[in-house]
Scaffold this active site. Structure first.
Site, short mmCIF file in Angstrom:
data_model
loop_
_atom_site.label_atom_id
_atom_site.label_comp_id
_atom_site.label_asym_id
_atom_site.label_seq_id
_atom_site.Cartn_x
_atom_site.Cartn_y
_atom_site.Cartn_z
N ASN A 108 0.87 -1.17 0.00
CA ASN A 108 0.00 0.00 0.00
C ASN A 108 0.92 1.22 0.00
OD1 ASN A 108 -1.74 2.09 0.52
ND2 ASN A 108 -2.68 1.15 2.32
N ARG A 165 -2.51 -1.99 -3.49
CA ARG A 165 -3.69 -1.16 -3.32
C ARG A 165 -3.55 -0.01 -4.31
NH1 ARG A 165 -4.88 3.50 1.00
NH2 ARG A 165 -7.04 3.86 0.39
N HIS A 202 -12.60 3.46 -0.16
CA HIS A 202 -12.65 2.44 0.90
C HIS A 202 -13.42 1.19 0.44
CE1 HIS A 202 -12.50 5.80 4.19
NE2 HIS A 202 -11.26 5.34 3.98
N ARG A 237 -10.79 16.36 7.20
CA ARG A 237 -11.51 16.73 5.97
C ARG A 237 -12.93 17.19 6.31
NH1 ARG A 237 -10.43 11.17 3.05
NH2 ARG A 237 -8.29 10.95 3.76
N GLU A 239 -8.31 -4.94 4.86
CA GLU A 239 -8.20 -4.70 3.43
C GLU A 239 -7.06 -5.50 2.81
OE1 GLU A 239 -8.45 -0.68 5.01
OE2 GLU A 239 -9.12 -0.06 3.03
#
Ligand code: AMP
Length: 388
Positions: A7, A78, A167, A228, A373
């Site tokens: 990743n 990823r 996601h 965010r 993940e």
């Protein structure tokens, strides 16, 4: 089959090595591009040097888990943005690389480091098959009415502006785990999956398919997050830019890095710190938690409406898995929808533990499921590499 999962972020590389579903090793290499880059305190100027160090660490005679680098039979990456080109994981070929490069235009922060990881492995392990697993792929099943923005349609056809969602790997994983916990096939279920971490998103999963999700064209839309802003009136940034004479870069930084619960509280983006300060009576920390949970509650309500019901709400991610405070604030006072939290079970859950935290009478179940993940990436990589 031994699979290395990479990743590659802008300044970090997370990795895990799997032998089938068994995890053999994991690591994090941080601060790429700075003198403080860490993994043996070496200056790591770019991703290739970082991956070389990771490969060395995996065969290190003392700490390593492999006798030879040749033992790695496949590498899974990823990849954040696959736009409309990829609705599933795929073997990386020159054509696939070209398509991921095309997506740089709409994912300038994420796809370049992902690609750097792919280029590096092509150079360092040229014979090893590589697989790309996209954050956006799971959401490619959304209907047009969910992904089209109400702006002139030409911006969709010409500039590919639409809701993509992110996601996806996590929403996919926890929805399948939820089906296993509920003991029912996924294609019978309506699920709402809440991935709540530093980045947060919520997805409506109808019969195993994503039908709506809160993140959008970028991961900025939707829930407020650590730093965010999530959904705001689109006129707000325009107004601030005019008033404060900010340029595009500055407003981008304000919305991505200085907003969210950090922006509201002025304290932290970390929910542990916010909960601590809220306990001590800090009003803005309390407000930040309330805004976050209220927004999430409203999304849950809207997704129940969108799917005409739900069988379970799933909490995952650093906050979803660990914060009983957030879980309680989100699902309390929703008894009219048939959601009844078991407060004791909610408090008792420990990190990493999956389970049902709703009352036996609850029509909509509330589940905690730790996400994984990397395991999805390893499984997809194994399956695709074996088939090619
Ligand atoms: P993630 O991005 O999924 O790794 O989630 C990271 C975030 O999870 C952190 O920034 C914290 O806000 C939150 N978190 C981790 N542990 C806890 C905890 N015990 N209680 C509340 N929030 C937590």
């Amino acid at each position: 089959m031994k699979v290395l999962v990479l990743n590659c972020g802008s300044s970090s590389i997370k990795y895990k090595l799997y032998d089938d579903d068994q995890q053999l090793a994991e690591g994090l290499l941080e601060k790429i591009g700075t003198a403080q880059a860490q993994l043996n305190h070496t200056v790591i100027l770019e991703h290739q040097a970082g991956i070389e160090l990771i490969l060395k660490a995996l065969v290190d005679p003392e700490k390593g888990v492999l006798t030879s680098i040749e033992d790695i039979q496949a590498v899974g990456h990823r990849v954040v943005h696959g736009a409309e080109s990829f609705s599933e994981s795929t073997l990386i070929t020159p054509e696939v690389v070209a398509k991921i490069e095309e997506c740089i235009d709409i994912a300038p922060l994420h796809n370049p480091p992902n690609l750097a990881g792919i280029y590096s492995i092509s150079y360092l392990l040229p014979k090893v098959p590589q697989v790309a697993v996209f954050d956006t792929a799971f959401h490619q099943t959304m209907p047009e009415k969910a992904f089209i923005y109400a702006i002139p349609y030409v911006f969709y056809t010409r500039n590919h502006i639409r809701k993509y969602g992110f996601h996806g790997t996590s929403h996919y994983f926890v929805s399948h785990e939820a089906a296993a916990i509920l003991g029912r096939p996924i294609d019978e279920l309506k699920l709402i999956t809440c991935h709540l971490g530093n980045g947060s998103s919520i997805t409506a999963v109808d019969h195993g398919k994503s039908v709506d999700t809160s993140m959008g064209f970028t991961p900025l839309e939707g829930l407020p997050m650590g730093t965010r802003c999530g959904d705001v009136d689109p006129a707000v940034p325009l107004y601030i830019m005019g008033k404060e004479e900010l340029n595009l870069q500055q407003i981008n930084a304000l919305l991505n890095k200085h907003s969210g619960v950090l922006g509201i509280s002025g304290i932290s983006n970390d929910f542990r710190a916010l909960e601590e300060e809220a306990d001590k009576g800090d009003k803005r920390a309390t407000l930040a938690l309330e805004v976050y949970c209220y927004k999430l509650k409203k999304y849950i309500g809207s997704y129940i409406a969108a799917m005409n019901g739900a069988d379970a709400i799933v909490f995952t991610g650093g906050i979803g898995e660990n914060s009983d405070v957030v879980r309680e604030l989100v699902v309390k006072d929703m008894e009219f929808l048939g959601i009844e939290l078991d407060a004791d079970k909610n408090h008792a859950k420990r990190r990493g533990e999956a389970g049902d935290i709703s009352m036996p009478s609850s029509r909509i179940k509330v589940l905690i499921i730790p996400t994984n993940e990397e395991l999805v990436i390893a499984r997809d990589t194994r399956r695709i590499a074996a088939a090619n």
